[in-house]
Design a protein around this motif. Sequence first.
Motif, PDB file in Angstrom:
ATOM      1  N   MET A  93       0.832  -1.196   0.000  1.00 16.18           N
ATOM      2  CA  MET A  93       0.000   0.000   0.000  1.00 16.18           C
ATOM      3  C   MET A  93       0.869   1.251   0.000  1.00 16.18           C
ATOM      4  N   MET A  94       0.271   2.367  -0.395  1.00 10.95           N
ATOM      5  CA  MET A  94       0.943   3.653  -0.297  1.00 10.95           C
ATOM      6  C   MET A  94      -0.102   4.760  -0.189  1.00 10.95           C
ATOM      7  N   LEU A  95       0.268   5.834   0.477  1.00 11.16           N
ATOM      8  CA  LEU A  95      -0.590   7.003   0.576  1.00 11.16           C
ATOM      9  C   LEU A  95      -0.433   7.827  -0.697  1.00 11.16           C
ATOM     10  N   VAL A  96      -1.554   8.198  -1.292  1.00  7.72           N
ATOM     11  CA  VAL A  96      -1.536   8.954  -2.542  1.00  7.72           C
ATOM     12  C   VAL A  96      -1.722  10.431  -2.228  1.00  7.72           C
ATOM     13  N   ARG A  97      -0.746  11.248  -2.669  1.00  5.95           N
ATOM     14  CA  ARG A  97      -0.786  12.692  -2.432  1.00  5.95           C
ATOM     15  C   ARG A  97      -0.826  13.515  -3.714  1.00  5.95           C
ATOM     16  N   ASN A  98      -0.438  12.930  -4.861  1.00  3.80           N
ATOM     17  CA  ASN A  98      -0.368  13.716  -6.086  1.00  3.80           C
ATOM     18  C   ASN A  98      -0.512  12.812  -7.303  1.00  3.80           C
ATOM     19  N   ARG A  99      -0.472  13.432  -8.466  1.00  5.23           N
ATOM     20  CA  ARG A  99      -0.631  12.687  -9.711  1.00  5.23           C
ATOM     21  C   ARG A  99       0.453  11.629  -9.889  1.00  5.23           C
ATOM     22  N   ALA A 100       1.691  11.966  -9.504  1.00  5.73           N
ATOM     23  CA  ALA A 100       2.794  11.014  -9.642  1.00  5.73           C
ATOM     24  C   ALA A 100       2.569   9.778  -8.776  1.00  5.73           C
ATOM     25  N   ASP A 101       2.046   9.977  -7.567  1.00  3.83           N
ATOM     26  CA  ASP A 101       1.744   8.839  -6.697  1.00  3.83           C
ATOM     27  C   ASP A 101       0.667   7.957  -7.314  1.00  3.83           C
ATOM     28  N   LEU A 102      -0.319   8.584  -7.901  1.00  5.48           N
ATOM     29  CA  LEU A 102      -1.406   7.837  -8.526  1.00  5.48           C
ATOM     30  C   LEU A 102      -0.868   6.966  -9.657  1.00  5.48           C
ATOM     31  N   GLU A 103       0.012   7.521 -10.454  1.00  6.84           N
ATOM     32  CA  GLU A 103       0.624   6.751 -11.533  1.00  6.84           C
ATOM     33  C   GLU A 103       1.492   5.629 -10.978  1.00  6.84           C
ATOM     34  N   LYS A 104       2.157   5.884  -9.870  1.00  7.04           N
ATOM     35  CA  LYS A 104       3.012   4.855  -9.257  1.00  7.04           C
ATOM     36  C   LYS A 104       2.189   3.661  -8.794  1.00  7.04           C
ATOM     37  N   THR A 105       0.997   3.905  -8.258  1.00  6.60           N
ATOM     38  CA  THR A 105       0.155   2.786  -7.829  1.00  6.60           C
ATOM     39  C   THR A 105      -0.230   1.905  -9.016  1.00  6.60           C
ATOM     40  N   ARG A 106      -0.474   2.537 -10.149  1.00  7.14           N
ATOM     41  CA  ARG A 106      -0.814   1.748 -11.341  1.00  7.14           C
ATOM     42  C   ARG A 106       0.382   0.972 -11.857  1.00  7.14           C
ATOM     43  N   ARG A 107       1.525   1.640 -11.882  1.00  4.17           N
ATOM     44  CA  ARG A 107       2.738   1.026 -12.433  1.00  4.17           C
ATOM     45  C   ARG A 107       3.239  -0.123 -11.553  1.00  4.17           C
ATOM     46  N   GLU A 108       3.209   0.067 -10.243  1.00  2.00           N
ATOM     47  CA  GLU A 108       3.755  -0.922  -9.313  1.00  2.00           C
ATOM     48  C   GLU A 108       2.697  -1.853  -8.747  1.00  2.00           C
ATOM     49  N   ARG A 109       1.437  -1.644  -9.120  1.00  2.00           N
ATOM     50  CA  ARG A 109       0.319  -2.460  -8.645  1.00  2.00           C
ATOM     51  C   ARG A 109       0.260  -2.504  -7.130  1.00  2.00           C
ATOM     52  N   LYS A 110       0.427  -1.343  -6.519  1.00  2.00           N
ATOM     53  CA  LYS A 110       0.190  -1.186  -5.091  1.00  2.00           C
ATOM     54  C   LYS A 110      -1.194  -0.587  -4.890  1.00  2.00           C
ATOM     55  N   LEU A 111      -1.760  -0.809  -3.710  1.00  6.42           N
ATOM     56  CA  LEU A 111      -3.060  -0.237  -3.406  1.00  6.42           C
ATOM     57  C   LEU A 111      -2.864   1.154  -2.819  1.00  6.42           C
ATOM     58  N   GLY A 112      -3.210   2.166  -3.589  1.00  6.90           N
ATOM     59  CA  GLY A 112      -3.096   3.533  -3.123  1.00  6.90           C
ATOM     60  C   GLY A 112      -4.287   3.913  -2.252  1.00  6.90           C
ATOM     61  N   VAL A 113      -4.016   4.609  -1.160  1.00  8.27           N
ATOM     62  CA  VAL A 113      -5.062   5.070  -0.250  1.00  8.27           C
ATOM     63  C   VAL A 113      -5.198   6.584  -0.401  1.00  8.27           C
ATOM     64  N   ILE A 114      -6.391   7.034  -0.734  1.00 13.12           N
ATOM     65  CA  ILE A 114      -6.687   8.457  -0.934  1.00 13.12           C
ATOM     66  C   ILE A 114      -7.652   8.878   0.167  1.00 13.12           C
ATOM     67  N   TYR A 115      -7.222   9.735   1.056  1.00 11.83           N
ATOM     68  CA  TYR A 115      -8.074  10.125   2.174  1.00 11.83           C
ATOM     69  C   TYR A 115      -9.160  11.104   1.744  1.00 11.83           C
ATOM     70  N   THR A 116     -10.357  10.843   2.271  1.00 13.41           N
ATOM     71  CA  THR A 116     -11.489  11.736   2.071  1.00 13.41           C
ATOM     72  C   THR A 116     -12.240  11.891   3.380  1.00 13.41           C
ATOM     73  N   PHE A 117     -13.041  12.922   3.474  1.00 13.78           N
ATOM     74  CA  PHE A 117     -14.014  13.079   4.548  1.00 13.78           C
ATOM     75  C   PHE A 117     -15.395  12.931   3.944  1.00 13.78           C
ATOM     76  N   GLN A 118     -16.295  12.228   4.638  1.00 17.29           N
ATOM     77  CA  GLN A 118     -17.701  12.205   4.226  1.00 17.29           C
ATOM     78  C   GLN A 118     -18.459  13.222   5.078  1.00 17.29           C
ATOM     79  N   GLY A 119     -18.276  14.466   4.733  1.00 15.61           N
ATOM     80  CA  GLY A 119     -18.852  15.569   5.482  1.00 15.61           C
ATOM     81  C   GLY A 119     -17.753  16.496   5.956  1.00 15.61           C
ATOM     82  N   ALA A 120     -18.068  17.771   6.010  1.00 17.61           N
ATOM     83  CA  ALA A 120     -17.076  18.788   6.370  1.00 17.61           C
ATOM     84  C   ALA A 120     -16.995  19.036   7.872  1.00 17.61           C
TER      85      ALA A 120
END
Length: 380
Positions: free
Chosen positions: A115-142
């Motif tokens: 796994m890896m924490l995704v912070r930017n476009r490059a990280d997103l591409e890295k998850t695809r290239r290396e087949r790691k599970l990227g985690v993108i943090y969100t809030f369900q409500g402000a």
Amino acid sequence: MTNRREFLGTAGWLAMGAAAGMPALARESAAAPTWAPYRKSYAIDGLSGPDLLYFAEDDPMYADALKAVRECGLTSVMTTAGPQGRFWYTNEQFAETKQRIADWNAKIDKHADLMMLVRNRADLEKTRRERKLGVIYTFQGAEPLGEDLDRVTLFRDMGLRVLQLTHNRRNLVGDGCMEPGNAGLSKLGNALVERLNAEKIVVDLAHGAQRTIREGILASKKPMLISHSGCRALAPEAPRLVYDDELKLLADRGGVVGIIFWPYIRSQGQQVAADVIRHIEHAVKVCGEDHVGIGTDLGTTPAKITPEFEKENLEMIKDMIEQGIFEKRDPKLYLFPPDLNVANRFEVLAGMLSARGFPDARIEKILGGNFARVMGEVWG
């Protein structure tokens, strides 16, 4: 860290609290056609989460959650760090949200091979290239922000990259979909959208009331998401779904809607993969293939159907019907489509879409390419 009791008790997450798969249905799904380009494509779930984040290592579910991370084939998942409909405007809630993110960051680092924490476009591409599970943090409500928009910067520094403005109810920034007043965005809500644009955080309008969704789309200067929803034209009684007019406006402004796997997508009875596909096809017809994705609102681990699970699931569905989250219906159903109750559900669904004549390029966009485009454009 969120404990197992809290995890299992949170509406929307109970269905994937157990590990492994439903034997008969899992075999049925495993026999379904898969899709050869899957392991080279983006596969981004608009709302999910590695169940591994919720379990301590001595939890009996931990090993199966780890196995699901390896087998799902997803490149990234948008994962809720808070608050999922809870109205917490206290210092306690603020501290708990920060601690949860810190705990999850540590667990992601511990499993850096998977796994890896995704912070930017490059990280997103890295998850695809290396087949790691990227985690993108969100809030369900402000709610974690309270009235202090400077907290946007604080949480961004901790890894927040998507923020859903509302959950089902009304909060300080706008109305959720269960509010009959349909009051739309507040002044604070408009200011928050502007701040999110400036901080390069993706605006998510899932769970919004019709006016909140429309006004949020118009307020944002950047493409936005409706991360996990569906087409209200196919299930008019479901307030969690989105009308065609708002879907078209979303597409016109460059956004993407993720099709949910929940019972909303079917007026009565147990939803199955065919219902997911029906919503995908309608969304493509309304929005175009560049503006549709998948947001399951399920965890990465398939559900194991046991007597204990059946009992807990029935009580949860009954409670959700009483709250009005689902319209009156037979409560004997699951939050997930049984024929997609496998870790590699995206791969199986892709095979089904291919069998229906979807070209590979369209499937790639729906599985995650469209989400990746919006995220890359906003994050830089």
